[in-house]
Motif scaffolding. Structure first.
Motif, PDB file in Angstrom:
ATOM      1  N   CYS A 231       0.816  -1.216   0.000  1.00  0.00           N
ATOM      2  CA  CYS A 231       0.000   0.000   0.000  1.00  0.00           C
ATOM      3  C   CYS A 231       0.847   1.262   0.000  1.00  0.00           C
ATOM      4  N   ASN A 232       1.894   1.280   0.823  1.00  0.00           N
ATOM      5  CA  ASN A 232       2.733   2.469   0.897  1.00  0.00           C
ATOM      6  C   ASN A 232       3.630   2.627  -0.323  1.00  0.00           C
ATOM      7  N   SER A 233       3.963   1.520  -0.979  1.00  0.00           N
ATOM      8  CA  SER A 233       4.700   1.610  -2.249  1.00  0.00           C
ATOM      9  C   SER A 233       3.802   2.168  -3.347  1.00  0.00           C
ATOM     10  N   PHE A 234       2.560   1.719  -3.376  1.00  0.00           N
ATOM     11  CA  PHE A 234       1.592   2.298  -4.317  1.00  0.00           C
ATOM     12  C   PHE A 234       1.549   3.821  -4.166  1.00  0.00           C
ATOM     13  N   SER A 235       1.491   4.276  -2.916  1.00  0.00           N
ATOM     14  CA  SER A 235       1.392   5.705  -2.645  1.00  0.00           C
ATOM     15  C   SER A 235       2.680   6.445  -2.962  1.00  0.00           C
ATOM     16  N   THR A 236       3.822   5.819  -2.675  1.00  0.00           N
ATOM     17  CA  THR A 236       5.110   6.479  -2.896  1.00  0.00           C
ATOM     18  C   THR A 236       5.394   6.682  -4.373  1.00  0.00           C
ATOM     19  N   ILE A 237       5.308   5.620  -5.151  1.00  0.00           N
ATOM     20  CA  ILE A 237       5.660   5.707  -6.577  1.00  0.00           C
ATOM     21  C   ILE A 237       4.665   6.586  -7.326  1.00  0.00           C
ATOM     22  N   ALA A 238       3.430   6.623  -6.857  1.00  0.00           N
ATOM     23  CA  ALA A 238       2.428   7.512  -7.455  1.00  0.00           C
ATOM     24  C   ALA A 238       2.563   8.941  -6.930  1.00  0.00           C
ATOM     25  N   THR A 239       3.511   9.160  -6.004  1.00  0.00           N
ATOM     26  CA  THR A 239       3.672  10.427  -5.282  1.00  0.00           C
ATOM     27  C   THR A 239       2.317  10.898  -4.763  1.00  0.00           C
TER      28      THR A 239
ATOM     29  N   THR B  84       5.614  15.963  -4.275  1.00  0.00           N
ATOM     30  CA  THR B  84       4.149  16.021  -4.095  1.00  0.00           C
ATOM     31  C   THR B  84       3.591  14.718  -3.516  1.00  0.00           C
ATOM     32  N   THR B  85       4.396  14.002  -2.733  1.00  0.00           N
ATOM     33  CA  THR B  85       3.915  12.759  -2.128  1.00  0.00           C
ATOM     34  C   THR B  85       3.034  13.034  -0.921  1.00  0.00           C
ATOM     35  N   GLY B  86       3.530  13.838   0.017  1.00  0.00           N
ATOM     36  CA  GLY B  86       2.697  14.196   1.160  1.00  0.00           C
ATOM     37  C   GLY B  86       2.833  13.316   2.388  1.00  0.00           C
ATOM     38  N   PHE B  87       3.747  12.339   2.359  1.00  0.00           N
ATOM     39  CA  PHE B  87       4.028  11.572   3.567  1.00  0.00           C
ATOM     40  C   PHE B  87       4.666  12.494   4.610  1.00  0.00           C
ATOM     41  N   ALA B  88       4.662  12.050   5.869  1.00  0.00           N
ATOM     42  CA  ALA B  88       5.249  12.871   6.923  1.00  0.00           C
ATOM     43  C   ALA B  88       5.870  12.011   8.006  1.00  0.00           C
ATOM     44  N   THR B  89       6.938  12.536   8.592  1.00  0.00           N
ATOM     45  CA  THR B  89       7.541  11.907   9.768  1.00  0.00           C
ATOM     46  C   THR B  89       7.553  12.878  10.944  1.00  0.00           C
ATOM     47  N   ALA B  90       7.061  14.099  10.717  1.00  0.00           N
ATOM     48  CA  ALA B  90       7.010  15.118  11.767  1.00  0.00           C
ATOM     49  C   ALA B  90       5.918  16.119  11.430  1.00  0.00           C
ATOM     50  N   ASP B  91       5.484  16.869  12.431  1.00  0.00           N
ATOM     51  CA  ASP B  91       4.476  17.911  12.229  1.00  0.00           C
ATOM     52  C   ASP B  91       5.186  19.201  11.821  1.00  0.00           C
TER      53      ASP B  91
END
Length: 481
Positions: free
Chosen positions: A210-218, A315-322
Motif C-alpha cells: 500500500c505504501n509503495s503504491f502511494s510512494t511511486i504515485a507520489t 508532491t507525495t505528502g508523507f510525513a515523519t514530523a508535524d
C-alpha cells in the motif's frame, strides 16, 4: 464530438477500475471477509456494468478527433472519481457524500489529502482500494488501458498526447507505444522494488504494498494515522525518501539511465536542478531547526527536514514530523517547493521544475536583451534551443497557476478559514501535494472542513492534475472544429 465514441473509450477505463475493485474485494476476502467486502463487490459490479454497457452498443475501430481525445481523457478521470467513491459511500463510517467524493478525487489525482480522522479504522480491503486509486491515478488511468489495447492507430497517439504533460514529451524520444511501455515498466518496476525493500527492513507485506503504491504515485495515502512516522523505522524512512525523490524524476530519463542511454538523469540539467535544489532546501531547513533547538542536533534535524522537503517537492505528502510547528523559514521554504514541485514526465504535480528553470533562463535572456538590444538571444534547456511559443506557454502557465492559487485562497477563506490554512490548502491541492499548514498540516486532515471547502479543494486538485488547460478545454469542446 461523437458522444457515443467518447463513452466507449470511457467504458474501457471504467473496466480497469472495476478490475482493481475486484482485486480489493479479494484482499478483503483474504482478511476474513472484512466489512469492506460487500461494498467493494457491489461497487465492482456497478462499475463493470457501466463500463461494459457502451462496449456492447457502440461499434469500435473508429479513429477519434482531438476534441474527442480531450473528452475521453477528462471524462474518464471524472467518471473514475465518481464511480470509485461508491465503496466509501456503501461502507459508511466517517464517509459523508462530500467526504467520499473528496477521498476519491484526492486518491486519483494523487493528492493524498484525507477527510478521515481515523484511517486505521478502515478495513484492509478499503485501505487497499485507497492505495489502488493512487497507483491508478499516478501514471494515469488512460495510460494503463492504452498499453494493453491492440493497435489503435492515431487514436492511441491522440489519447496519450492529451494524458501526457506537454513538458514531459521532450524526453520521450520513442514511438507512442514504446513510450507507454516505458512508463508502465518503470512504474511497475519501481513499485515492486520498493515493496520488497520495505519488507526487508521490517514492514509487513500489506503495508509495504500500500505504501509503495502511494510512494511511486507520489500520492501520500498511508495505512496509518500518523503517516510514515507511525513505523518509527529509520530504514523505512530512508527507502521511502529515496523512492519519493526518484519518482519525481522524468520516467524516460530513469529508463535512459538504467539502459545506458545518453538521454539520462546525469546529463539533464532539469534533473540536476530538481535534485540539488531539493537537497539544498532540506539543508537550509535543517540548519533552521537546529539553531532554534527544535531538534537536539543537526543530524536529527537533517533526518526530518530532508524527508519532509522531498515529500513536498515530489508532491507525495508523507510525513515523519508535524511541520506546522517548525520555524517560519522552514515553512516558507516548504511552501516554495510545494509550488515548484518535481519534473515533468514524473507522477508529480505542481508547476514543475522544467517550467521554473525555463522561466529563470527566459528572465536572464530578457535582461541580456535589454543590455544588448541588437543581439539575438536564444533560450536553451538541456542544450536545445526553445521556441518562443514554448517559453511563452511556460510563462503563461506559471502566471495562470499563481492566479488560480489566489482565487482558490479567497474562495476557501470566504468560509471563515484562517489565511495560513486557506493558502496552504489551495497550494497543496493545486500541486497534488496533500499536506499544507495550519489546520491541514502534515499530521492533520480535512475532517472538520465544511463540505463546500472540500469541494473547492477537489476542483483545485483536478485543475492541478490536468495542468489547468486540459481541464478547461472540456468546457470549450463545442467550439472545436
Amino acid at each position: 464530438m461523437r458522444l457515443n465514441i467518447v463513452l466507449r473509450y470511457i467504458g474501457l477505463i471504467l473496466l480497469l477500475n472495476a478490475a482493481f475493485l475486484l482485486l480489493s474485494a479479494c484482499v478483503s476476502l483474504l482478511n476474513g471477509m472484512d466489512t469492506a467486502f460487500y461494498p467493494l463487490l457491489q461497487s465492482f459490479l456497478l462499475t463493470a456494468i457501466l463500463g461494459a454497457f457502451p462496449l456492447i452498443f457502440v461499434q469500435g475501430g473508429e479513429q477519434i478527433s482531438s476534441s474527442e481525445g480531450y473528452g475521453v481523457v477528462v471524462g474518464a478521470w471524472l467518471m473514475s472519481c465518481l464511480m470509485c467513491m461508491l465503496p466509501y459511500m456503501l461502507w459508511g463510517g466517517e464517509f459523508t457524500l462530500a467526504d467520499a467524493w473528496f477521498e476519491s478525487v484526492s486518491g486519483f489525482t494523487t493528492t493524498g489529502s484525507t477527510s478521515l480522522s481515523n484511517v486505521e479504522a478502515l478495513p484492509k480491503g478499503l485501505l487497499f482500494w485507497r492505495a489502488s486509486t493512487h497507483w491508478l491515478g499516478g501514471v494515469g488511468v488512460v495510460m494503463f488501458v492504452l498499453v494493453v489495447l491492440p493497435s489503435m492507430g492515431s487514436t492511441k497517439m491522440r489519447l496519450s498526447s492529451v494524458e501526457l504533460s506537454s513538458m514531459a514529451k521532450d524526453n520521450f524520444r520513442y514511438r507512442t507505444q514504446k513510450t507507454l511501455q516505458i512508463l508502465i515498466v518503470v512504474y511497475v518496476g519501481l513499485t515492486l522494488i520498493q515493496t520488497v525493500l520495505l519488507k526487508i527492513v521490517g514492514m509487513g507485506w500489506f503495508d509495504a504494498v500500500c505504501n509503495s503504491f502511494s510512494t511511486i504515485a507520489t500520492g501520500g495515502f498511508c495505512t496509518r494515522n500518523s503517516s510514515i512516522a507511525s513505523f518509527n523505522n529509520a530504514g523505512v524512512e530512508f527507502i521511502v525518501m529515496f523512492f519519493m525523490l526518484v519518482s519525481g524524476l522524468h520516467f524516460g530519463l530513469i529508463y535512459g539511465t538504467l539502459t545506458g542511454k545518453n538521454n539520462n538523469i546525469f546529463k539533464s540539467e532539469i534533473s540536476k536542478y530538481y535534485i540539488f535544489s531539493t537537497l539544498a532546501g532540506g539543508v537550509v531547513i535543517a540548519i533552521s531547526l537546529w539553531l532554534t533547538d527544535i531538534y537536539p542536533n543537526i543530524w536529527i534535524s537533517l533526518r526530518y527536514s530532508l524527508f519532509q522537503i522531498i515529500s513536498v517537492a515530489s508532491t507525495t505528502g508523507f510525513a515523519t514530523a508535524d511541520s506546522s510547528v517548525w520555524t517560519p523559514l522552514a515553512i516558507v521554504v516548504l511552501m516554495l517547493f510545494t509550488i515548484q514541485c518535481a519534473c515533468a514526465g514524473s507522477t508529480a504535480g505542481g508547476i514543475k521544475c522544467d517550467r521554473i528553470l525555463l522561466s529563470f533562463k527566459a528572465m536572464k535572456a530578457a535582461i541580456i536583451q535589454r543590455q544588448h538590444p541588437n543581439a539575438i538571444i536564444r533560450v536553451k534547456l538541456n542544450g536545445v534551443i526553445q521556441e518562443n511559443n514554448t517559453v511563452n506557454m511556460a510563462m503563461l502557465f506559471i502566471v495562470l497557476y499563481l492566479m488560480l492559487l489566489g482565487i482558490g485562497t479567497v474562495a476557501v477563506a470566504a468560509f471563515g478559514i484562517d489565511l495560513e490554512t486557506s493558502f496552504s490548502m489551495t497550494v497543496a491541492s493545486m500541486a497534488n501535494a496533500g499536506a499544507g499548514f495550519g489546520q491541514v498540516g502534515s499530521m492533520g486532515n480535512y475532517h472538520e472542513m465544511p463540505g463546500m471547502v472540500k469541494f473547492i479543494a477537489t476542483i483545485m486538485m483536478l485543475l492541478g492534475r490536468f495542468e489547468i488547460f486540459g481541464f478547461i478545454q472540456l468546457f470549450f469542446l463545442n467550439k472545436w472544429k
